[in-house]
Enzyme design. Structure first.
Site, PDB file in Angstrom:
ATOM      1  N   THR A 185       3.301  75.931  55.518  1.00 38.91           N
ATOM      2  CA  THR A 185       3.894  75.524  56.775  1.00 38.91           C
ATOM      3  C   THR A 185       2.773  75.459  57.794  1.00 38.91           C
ATOM      4  O   THR A 185       1.953  76.365  57.864  1.00 38.91           O
ATOM      5  CB  THR A 185       5.026  76.485  57.203  1.00 38.91           C
ATOM      6  OG1 THR A 185       5.283  76.305  58.583  1.00 38.91           O
ATOM      7  CG2 THR A 185       4.707  77.927  56.966  1.00 38.91           C
ATOM      8  N   GLU A 330      10.272  79.135  55.538  1.00 44.45           N
ATOM      9  CA  GLU A 330      10.308  80.541  55.142  1.00 44.45           C
ATOM     10  C   GLU A 330      11.681  80.980  54.643  1.00 44.45           C
ATOM     11  O   GLU A 330      11.821  82.084  54.122  1.00 44.45           O
ATOM     12  CB  GLU A 330       9.904  81.429  56.334  1.00 44.45           C
ATOM     13  CG  GLU A 330       8.432  81.359  56.720  1.00 44.45           C
ATOM     14  CD  GLU A 330       8.115  80.230  57.688  1.00 44.45           C
ATOM     15  OE1 GLU A 330       8.924  79.279  57.797  1.00 44.45           O
ATOM     16  OE2 GLU A 330       7.056  80.299  58.349  1.00 44.45           O
ATOM     17  N   LYS A 440      10.146  77.472  80.935  1.00 48.28           N
ATOM     18  CA  LYS A 440      10.351  78.695  81.718  1.00 48.28           C
ATOM     19  C   LYS A 440      10.326  78.352  83.199  1.00 48.28           C
ATOM     20  O   LYS A 440       9.294  78.006  83.752  1.00 48.28           O
ATOM     21  CB  LYS A 440       9.246  79.706  81.405  1.00 48.28           C
ATOM     22  CG  LYS A 440       9.238  80.129  79.951  1.00 48.28           C
ATOM     23  CD  LYS A 440       8.274  81.282  79.689  1.00 48.28           C
ATOM     24  CE  LYS A 440       8.317  81.670  78.234  1.00 48.28           C
ATOM     25  NZ  LYS A 440       7.190  81.178  77.460  1.00 48.28           N
ATOM     26  N   TRP A 445      15.115  80.671  81.323  1.00 47.10           N
ATOM     27  CA  TRP A 445      14.771  79.676  80.325  1.00 47.10           C
ATOM     28  C   TRP A 445      15.726  78.493  80.396  1.00 47.10           C
ATOM     29  O   TRP A 445      16.934  78.670  80.504  1.00 47.10           O
ATOM     30  CB  TRP A 445      14.870  80.274  78.919  1.00 47.10           C
ATOM     31  CG  TRP A 445      13.808  81.287  78.633  1.00 47.10           C
ATOM     32  CD1 TRP A 445      12.747  81.606  79.424  1.00 47.10           C
ATOM     33  CD2 TRP A 445      13.726  82.124  77.479  1.00 47.10           C
ATOM     34  NE1 TRP A 445      11.994  82.581  78.827  1.00 47.10           N
ATOM     35  CE2 TRP A 445      12.574  82.925  77.638  1.00 47.10           C
ATOM     36  CE3 TRP A 445      14.492  82.276  76.326  1.00 47.10           C
ATOM     37  CZ2 TRP A 445      12.171  83.859  76.688  1.00 47.10           C
ATOM     38  CZ3 TRP A 445      14.090  83.201  75.376  1.00 47.10           C
ATOM     39  CH2 TRP A 445      12.942  83.983  75.554  1.00 47.10           C
TER      40      TRP A 445
END
Ligand code: AMP
Length: 542
Positions: A185, A330, A440, A445
């Protein structure tokens, strides 16, 4: 006290054995590099996989060796999937869009002994030959042209070595925890990281994804995975379709709308899987030629957020059911899948769509949790967003050859995904951002995915990406980049008014820019880091 059940290992070879024994005549169709269509069956794939195992053994491939592939989704790649892992070696699928430095890194790091390549990737194979690591190169097609390349003079011809080998081969039995395949990855910085799957993790994931309420794979479907076999084992679909004995259609290099539609129509495809950009192209082509999908019943969409407007178009105009799913390299990759619960059946379309836009609920075997900046576990209230962590039998426990390095992504038996998400009381997880893509603003957020979905619900917007741009007062403010649909002119004021109906005021982008195209990575994800670079000195109206 142990149970008294047979301790038969979960091995990838047993999946192919099953397909051969019980679905031998079921077809496997693939588009070759030259565009022609190749037809075989699961029986044919199994026979050639055994021949290939003998051929690879004759080249000196032993258990644990890495055999690399740079190849499209096609029948030869499928044979490699089963033969390499089945014989106890490790299939290292290489992403053809790696930079030369990354290719050098992964070939050295994996210590690949054999590299098998489609003719499209001959130049990459020649580059790999210059590293001096790989002992044997094998051309999947157009062998003469490949062996004319510097460094590839000794390249073998795949079909020749397979046909010359005996089909008499018995798949060995070994510990199910043995490594089966390897996929690197590539993050935004640092070297690529290798995820090393095992036979056990692959077979368990295979059982999980085939379930009716997961991807619902079936022998009664014709399945076309557009998701590449060079990335996360094509979401495990090659194994899972073999495990149900379904007809498999592999698109080769033909990933454009026209080529896909041809295959879908000709092979009566009923089940599709891929990333949103692929379906955007297919929808664009369908629109341009004035056609509808008539055979497709379900489309699994993941890899990046599926915009609600796309779900609507596919479901309403083309009669296909969209299954929105989330996962990562993963996690093998499937972690969550979006299915409505029985209690949602009577909700109106808009309320159902709001649920379908989420990334879904955990698949049996996968556990999720959210943590805040201080490592505290957050409630699943659908409101508070935090770092998404995951664990389960098909989730990586460490990166290949970095087992001893302290990696903060692996803590307390959980893997930190790098995604920011909410989880609602019904356990629907919703990704708001990659942690590094979060905008941000004033200590809060803003979800770039929400902004993008809002923009893409405006007619005439084909694609959208929101990025944070430096701001004196608020630290960052959103800049929205939009790509108009082909032949459409975008009225920015009307788009702005549309966004105002969808977004809270402080999430409204400070500026909107029209751009020609979004930069996409090899797996169809928007490369936000490139956009941030390109707009680094962008002046927002203050
Ligand atoms: P990769 O390991 O390259 O397959 O990338 C995995 C990442 O893709 C995840 O961590 C997410 O950030 C993103 N991703 C995958 N599926 C989705 C989805 N359905 N919605 C939003 N992001 C997704």
């Amino acid at each position: 006290m142990y149970g008294l059940m047979m301790d038969r290992p979960l091995l990838i070879s047993s999946i192919l054995d099953f397909a051969e024994r019980f679905h031998s005549a079921t077809e496997v169709i693939s588009r070759e590099v030259d565009g022609s269509i190749h037809r075989t069956t699961w029986g044919g794939i199994a026979r050639r996989a055994r021949q290939l195992a003998n051929a690879l053994a004759a080249l000196g491939v032993r258990a644990g060796d890495r055999v690399a592939t740079i190849a499209w989704n096609n029948h030869r790649h499928l044979e490699l999937y089963f033969a390499v892992s089945g014989m106890g070696a490790i299939l290292h699928t290489i992403n053809p869009r790696l930079s030369p430095e990354q290719l050098r890194y992964v070939v050295h790091h994996a210590e690949d002994t054999v590299l098998v390549f489609d003719s499209t990737f001959t130049k990459l194979a020649a580059l790999a030959a210059s590293f001096g690591v790989v002992k044997h190169f094998v051309a999947l097609s157009e062998h003469a042209a490949a062996s004319a390349e510097p460094g590839l003079a000794g390249a073998l011809d795949y079909d020749t070595i397979v046909q010359a080998a005996s089909a008499d081969y018995e798949w060995p039995t070994f510990d199910e925890r043995t490594a089966s395949s390897l996929c690197y990855t590539s993050g935004t910085s640092g070297d690529p990281k290798g995820v090393l799957y095992s036979h056990r993790s692959t077979v368990l994931h295979c059982y999980a994804v085939a379930q009716a309420d997961t991807l619902g794979l079936s022998a009664r479907d014709v399945t076309l995975p557009v998701v590449p076999m060079f990335h996360v084992n094509a979401w495990g679909v090659p194994y899972a379709i073999a495990s149900v004995g379904g007809k498999l259609v592999l698109p080769g290099p033909g990933l454009d709308g026209k080529s896909l539609l041809e295959l879908i129509e000709h092979e009566q495809v009923s089940c599709l899987l891929g990333v949103p950009t692929v379906w955007m192209n297919l929808l664009g082509h369908l629109h341009a030629v004035g056609k509808r999908l008539t055979t497709v019943q379900k489309i699994t969409i993941g890899g990046s957020a599926c915009p609600p407007s796309m779900i609507e178009a596919l479901e309403k105009e083309h009669g296909a059911r969209v299954i929105h799913a989330w996962g990562m390299t993963e996690t093998s990759p499937v972690g969550t899948v979006n299915m409505l619960l029985p209690k949602h059946a009577l909700l109106d379309d808009a309320a159902q769509l709001a649920i379908k836009a989420k990334q879904g609920r955990p698949v049996f075997g996968i556990e999720l949790r959210l943590i805040d900046e201080d490592g505290e576990v957050l409630p699943h209230d659908g409101q508070r967003s935090g770092h998404l962590q995951v664990r389960g039998p098909w989730v990586a426990s460490a990166y290949f050859r970095r087992e001893d390095a302290h990696d903060p992504a692996f803590t307390d038996g959980w893997f930190d995904t790098g995604d920011i998400a909410t989880i609602d009381p019904d356990s629907y997880m919703q990704i708001t951002d990659r942690a590094k893509d979060v905008i941000k603003s004033g200590g809060e957020w803003i979800s770039s995915i929400d902004l993008e979905n809002a923009a893409m619900s405006f007619p005439g917007v084909a694609q959208a990406a929101a990025i944070g741009v430096a701001h004196d007062k608020w630290q960052e403010r959103p800049l929205l980049l939009v790509v108009p649909a082909p032949g459409k002119t975008l009225a920015l004021e009307a788009l702005r008014q549309h966004l105002e109906t969808k977004l809270v005021k402080w999430w409204m982008p400070d500026a909107i820019e029209i751009i020609e195209a979004l930069p996409l990575g090899a797996t169809g994800k928007v490369l936000k880091r490139e956009l941030r670079k390109r707009f680094a000195s962008y002046q927002l109206p203050q």
